[in-house]
Scaffold this motif. Sequence first.
Motif, PDB file in Angstrom:
ATOM      1  N   HIS A 175       0.959  -0.998  -0.034  1.00 11.75           N
ATOM      2  CA  HIS A 175       0.012  -0.053   0.153  1.00 11.75           C
ATOM      3  C   HIS A 175       1.060   1.359  -0.102  1.00 11.75           C
ATOM      4  O   HIS A 175       1.965   1.369   0.604  1.00 11.75           O
ATOM      5  CB  HIS A 175      -1.147   0.047   1.204  1.00 11.75           C
ATOM      6  N   MET A 210      -6.364   3.490   5.157  1.00 12.49           N
ATOM      7  CA  MET A 210      -6.218   2.074   5.612  1.00 12.49           C
ATOM      8  C   MET A 210      -7.457   1.512   6.597  1.00 12.49           C
ATOM      9  O   MET A 210      -7.735   0.530   6.465  1.00 12.49           O
ATOM     10  CB  MET A 210      -4.711   1.882   6.438  1.00 12.49           C
ATOM     11  N   TYR A 253      -7.950  -2.171   8.072  1.00 11.03           N
ATOM     12  CA  TYR A 253      -6.766  -2.084   8.955  1.00 11.03           C
ATOM     13  C   TYR A 253      -7.255  -1.313  10.235  1.00 11.03           C
ATOM     14  O   TYR A 253      -7.146   0.129   9.931  1.00 11.03           O
ATOM     15  CB  TYR A 253      -5.470  -1.573   8.284  1.00 11.03           C
ATOM     16  N   PRO A 299      -3.478   0.584  11.638  1.00  8.99           N
ATOM     17  CA  PRO A 299      -2.301   0.704  10.490  1.00  8.99           C
ATOM     18  C   PRO A 299      -1.105   1.167  10.934  1.00  8.99           C
ATOM     19  O   PRO A 299      -0.782   2.096  11.781  1.00  8.99           O
ATOM     20  CB  PRO A 299      -2.810   1.521   9.633  1.00  8.99           C
ATOM     21  N   ARG A 300       0.155   0.361  10.590  1.00  9.16           N
ATOM     22  CA  ARG A 300       1.448   0.944  10.703  1.00  9.16           C
ATOM     23  C   ARG A 300       1.968   1.640   9.697  1.00  9.16           C
ATOM     24  O   ARG A 300       2.104   1.024   8.658  1.00  9.16           O
ATOM     25  CB  ARG A 300       2.274  -0.464  11.163  1.00  9.16           C
ATOM     26  N   CYS A 347       8.016  -2.772   3.648  1.00 11.12           N
ATOM     27  CA  CYS A 347       6.472  -2.666   3.841  1.00 11.12           C
ATOM     28  C   CYS A 347       5.953  -4.034   3.145  1.00 11.12           C
ATOM     29  O   CYS A 347       5.124  -4.635   3.626  1.00 11.12           O
ATOM     30  CB  CYS A 347       5.979  -1.738   3.061  1.00 11.12           C
ATOM     31  N   GLY A 380       5.971  -7.068   5.310  1.00 11.89           N
ATOM     32  CA  GLY A 380       5.123  -7.087   6.419  1.00 11.89           C
ATOM     33  C   GLY A 380       5.484  -6.057   7.795  1.00 11.89           C
ATOM     34  O   GLY A 380       4.732  -6.172   8.698  1.00 11.89           O
ATOM     35  N   TYR A 438       5.498  -2.971   7.645  1.00 10.59           N
ATOM     36  CA  TYR A 438       4.622  -1.941   7.846  1.00 10.59           C
ATOM     37  C   TYR A 438       3.473  -2.208   6.915  1.00 10.59           C
ATOM     38  O   TYR A 438       3.526  -3.241   6.032  1.00 10.59           O
ATOM     39  CB  TYR A 438       5.330  -0.515   7.353  1.00 10.59           C
ATOM     40  N   ASP A 439       2.218  -1.239   7.040  1.00 12.66           N
ATOM     41  CA  ASP A 439       1.321  -1.526   6.439  1.00 12.66           C
ATOM     42  C   ASP A 439       1.118  -0.677   5.107  1.00 12.66           C
ATOM     43  O   ASP A 439       0.532  -0.837   4.061  1.00 12.66           O
ATOM     44  CB  ASP A 439      -0.005  -1.527   7.156  1.00 12.66           C
ATOM     45  N   ILE A 440       1.582   0.581   5.302  1.00 13.99           N
ATOM     46  CA  ILE A 440       1.492   1.457   4.454  1.00 13.99           C
ATOM     47  C   ILE A 440       2.653   2.476   4.219  1.00 13.99           C
ATOM     48  O   ILE A 440       3.290   2.749   5.074  1.00 13.99           O
ATOM     49  CB  ILE A 440       0.416   2.260   4.136  1.00 13.99           C
TER      50      ILE A 440
END
Length: 346
Positions: free
Chosen positions: A163, A196, A201, A204-205, A256, A259, A261-263
């Motif tokens: 993302h 997110m 999510y 989100p991270r 990212c 995994g 981070y998410d975005i």
Amino acid sequence: MKKRTRIAITMGDPAGVGPEIIVKALSHGEVYQKCIPVVIGDYAPLADAIRFCNLPVGLHEIREVTEAGGEFGNIDFIRMDRIHVGEWEYKKNNAVCGEASFQYVVYGIRQAMEGKVQAVVTAPISKESINMAGYRYSGHTEIFAEYTGTKDFAMLLASRTLHVIHVSTHCSLREACDRVKKERVLDVIRLAQEGMRQLGYSHPRIVVAGLNPHCSENGLFGTEEEREILPAIDEALKEGINVSGPESPDTVFVKCQAGQYDIVVAMYHDQGHIPLKLSGFKYDLQKDRYDSVSGINCTIGLPIVRTSVDHGTAFGKAGEGRANDESMMDAIFAGVMMAENRGKNK
């Protein structure tokens, strides 16, 4: 039975692959299990796409989007009466197609603003054609922002493994560097969290990419990280947002995708688009076709949900039946998810 979300799908430029990827996507029964799709477009391009793709579906004209029955095998559509047989040629820009595609989008926005649909999914438009028709926009994002009265917005791209959201998009690289300011970076961090959450999510991270190589190496290659990006991150942390960075642009997307981070908050168009498309597009050189074109484009910050395919009009293959509808399917399902999550969050 769960109530299905009603969505508008704007047809895009008739000379491109928009009509084709729409009718292909709507030939899958699983779409109708999730939503009630209504195409905003015209009969001739849609009928032609069904013909050259040899699809077992029909067209059902309706006058209001609320009349759509969502019956698999019959594509509900609003005839905008903007383009007719003989008024377009596949693979070529023209003002008639630009006018038509622009009006499809405006109509879709109006339906969403009036609450008649819960999301708008857009097929690709030609920036050249809409400018030939007299509309000075650099893309869908800016049209949606103006017609919804939105000031703070951002483009979020998503593939199945990555993302990305952008501080700037359609401008020169020189101007993109100038747009890296604390206030804008902070706004986009907030929009990353909002987007997110709409994508499911809850916490989100978020990680922020640097602008300069190696995040400037403590000022050796620039000062934007210290003067603009870091202060924005610090402010977001004070607001309780789970954000880190800046991280070096040459490794942050790898982390990212793995995994961590998410975005990723990217600083400019190509910084975010290149890794995103590498993660979602697979091209077969021998067959001269894309085996995978996954990914979506969302405009975050709007009062409505808007998703889109993550590719252009693909004039090179328009009218041939070769276009891949994978990204359109992704955009439809994402639009449904975002509309549902937006409703829950409210």
